[in-house]
Design an enzyme around this catalytic site. Structure first.
Site, PDB file in Angstrom:
ATOM      1  CE  LYS A 230      15.259  34.879   1.634  1.00 14.13           C
ATOM      2  NZ  LYS A 230      16.482  34.686   0.826  1.00 14.13           N
TER       3      LYS A 230
ATOM      4  N   GLY B  62      20.907  49.488  -6.057  1.00 15.25           N
ATOM      5  CA  GLY B  62      21.076  49.150  -4.649  1.00 15.25           C
ATOM      6  C   GLY B  62      22.465  49.527  -4.182  1.00 15.25           C
TER       7      GLY B  62
ATOM      8  CG  ASP C 135      17.471  37.804   2.681  1.00 11.66           C
ATOM      9  OD1 ASP C 135      17.043  38.774   2.038  1.00 11.66           O
ATOM     10  OD2 ASP C 135      17.700  36.703   2.168  1.00 11.66           O
TER      11      ASP C 135
END
Ligand code: GLU
Length: 451
Positions: free
Chosen positions: A130, A242, A170
């Site tokens: 990540k 979201g 992302d």
């Protein structure tokens, strides 16, 4: 060795996760401590030796760097960036790069660890990584964002690569950011290396279906769970936290299988707080998308004029619905708000990474709510990234229906593995998913002779 680790955990007054989180609860949320505690809880039941546990509890490699970036006014601003490779025993590290003002190295560590489990539970030949940059794209021009992307790649270009570590989009990064990064990598290395990054725009090495994949994947998993419960999706309603990429495509697929979304929440940049938008007879996705910015922020006035009721950002979790889909950021369902969830909720499908703290998780376990854990439920993104890599590396691109059929099959199979394990061993779904993932990664480390 096995006993040594198990007895270490047992020697804590309140073995395992409960105690670890009691200790943590007075401290600010730390995603990495949470990821480690989730790992510890399952590792202690798997009989892993100490070396394996020590290897898997930490990232194998991490890079911290400064990014000097030319701003539009001519000045140079230095941003902080990270790339963490948690484990690559099963294949090249894989995982997104986030742009977020609150990014921390511990969040990136946690997310890289979750990527290892995500790739393993989806049975992809990939490890976990990540990246992140501490920045707020809301306040940056596209030119400044391009400069950040290129500066990031200049720092990490020797340590990522198609056979090494493959980034992806992302939070607040998109196909455009990936293309700038790809271009910088190719300038440095002198050649075309489309397999170095995924989530690229279609026509520039990207795969059809990649944009939809994470959200669709959440609903493929949800559909399978409902099928096992013998509940028709048409008889269910949902509330979503979201309204970014994951949420929008989850809603799209949920609507396609017959479900109705009655509430969505999103962050309001102007007021620096979230709101929930409610319409009891179901939101109209197209209509709401038309009044939403590229960060998933819904325009308040326009939504109200379309007939949506606007209320506080916490309300999404309190709706009388069958399904909750947290599709925003980590740490959104905690001990504080878990109790406000309606009696009607049967399933929580985690579109976000790390949305539920272990204390809230414990409460859901006790209440018998089926939680589809993040690294299973949102594995559709990375699964499609894998399909993109295959297409990029062979320079042959498939039709959208072929991509989505493969994606559906892989998600359905991952869900079936986890559900079977949960039934067989009478485990909570998250623990069942961890059991499969950790065992697969531990075995790869062992077979390579690392431990
Ligand atoms: N950022 C996505 C995730 O958290 C996708 C990662 C990828 O495609 O490599 O799963």
């Amino acid at each position: 060795m096995i006993l040594e680790y198990a007895s270490l955990l047992k020697s804590l007054p309140d073995a395992g996760i409960v105690r670890i989180f009691a200790e943590m609860s007075n401290k600010p949320f730390n995603a990495f401590a949470m990821a480690q505690a989730q790992f510890d809880k399952v590792a202690s039941t798997l009989g892993l030796d100490r070396g394996t546990v020590d290897l898997l509890r930490y990232p194998m490699r991490e890079y911290h760097f400064c990014l000097p970036v030319r701003m539009d006014d001519g000045s140079v601003k230095v941003f902080r960036g990270f790339r963490v490779q948690h484990n690559d025993a099963r294949g090249p590290a894989k995982g997104g790069i986030r742009f977020h003002p609150e990014e921390t190295i511990d969040t990136v560590r946690a997310l890289s660890m979750w990527m290892t489990w995500k790739c393993a539970v989806a049975n992809l030949p990939l490890g976990g990584g990540k990246g992140g940059v501490i920045c707020d794209p809301h306040n940056l021009s596209m030119q400044e964002q391009e400069n950040i992307c290129r500066a990031y790649v200049r720092q990490i270009s020797r340590d990522v690569g198609p056979l090494r570590d493959v980034p992806a989009p992302d939070v607040m990064t998109s196909g455009q950011h990936m293309l700038w990064m790809l271009d910088e990598y190719e300038q440095i290395h002198g050649g075309h290396f489309p397999g170095v990054i995924t989530g690229k725009p279609v026509g520039m090495g990207g795969s059809l279906g990649r944009t939809e994949a994470t959200g669709y994947g959440v609903v493929y998993a949800l559909r399978e769970a409902l099928r096992e419960m013998k509940v028709d999706p048409k008889d269910t309603i949902a509330s979503v936290q979201g309204f970014g990429n994951v949420a929008q495509y989850a809603i799209e697929m949920y609507n396609q299988i017959g479900g109705t979304v009655v509430a969505v929440s999103c962050w309001d940049q102007q007021d620096q707080q979230p709101y929930t938008f409610i319409r009891k007879d179901g939101i109209d996705l197209t209509e709401l998308r038309n009044v939403t910015d590229r960060f998933g922020g819904i325009d308040k006035a326009q939504a109200e004029s379309l007939g949506y009721t606007r209320t506080n950002g916490k309300a999404w979790i309190e709706q009388d619905v069958d399904v909750l889909m947290p599709c925003a950021l980590e740490n959104s369902i905690t001990a504080d708000n878990a109790g406000r969830i309606s009696e009607q909720v049967k399933i929580i499908a985690e579109g976000a990474n790390g949305p539920t703290t272990p204390e809230a998780d414990q409460a859901f376990h006790e209440r018998g709510i089926l939680v589809l854990p993040d690294f299973l439920a949102n594995a559709g993104g990375v699964t499609c990234s894998y399909l993109e890599q295959v297409q990029s590396n062979t320079n042959y691109f498939w039709e959208k229906s072929e991509v989505l059929t493969k994606l559906d099959r892989m998600m359905t199979s991952a869900f079936a593995d986890v559900s079977k394990m949960a039934r067989k061993r009478k485990l909570y779904m998250r623990d069942a998913a961890y059991t499969i993932a950790i065992a697969r990664v531990a075995q790869a480390c062992k077979e390579r002779g690392w431990v």
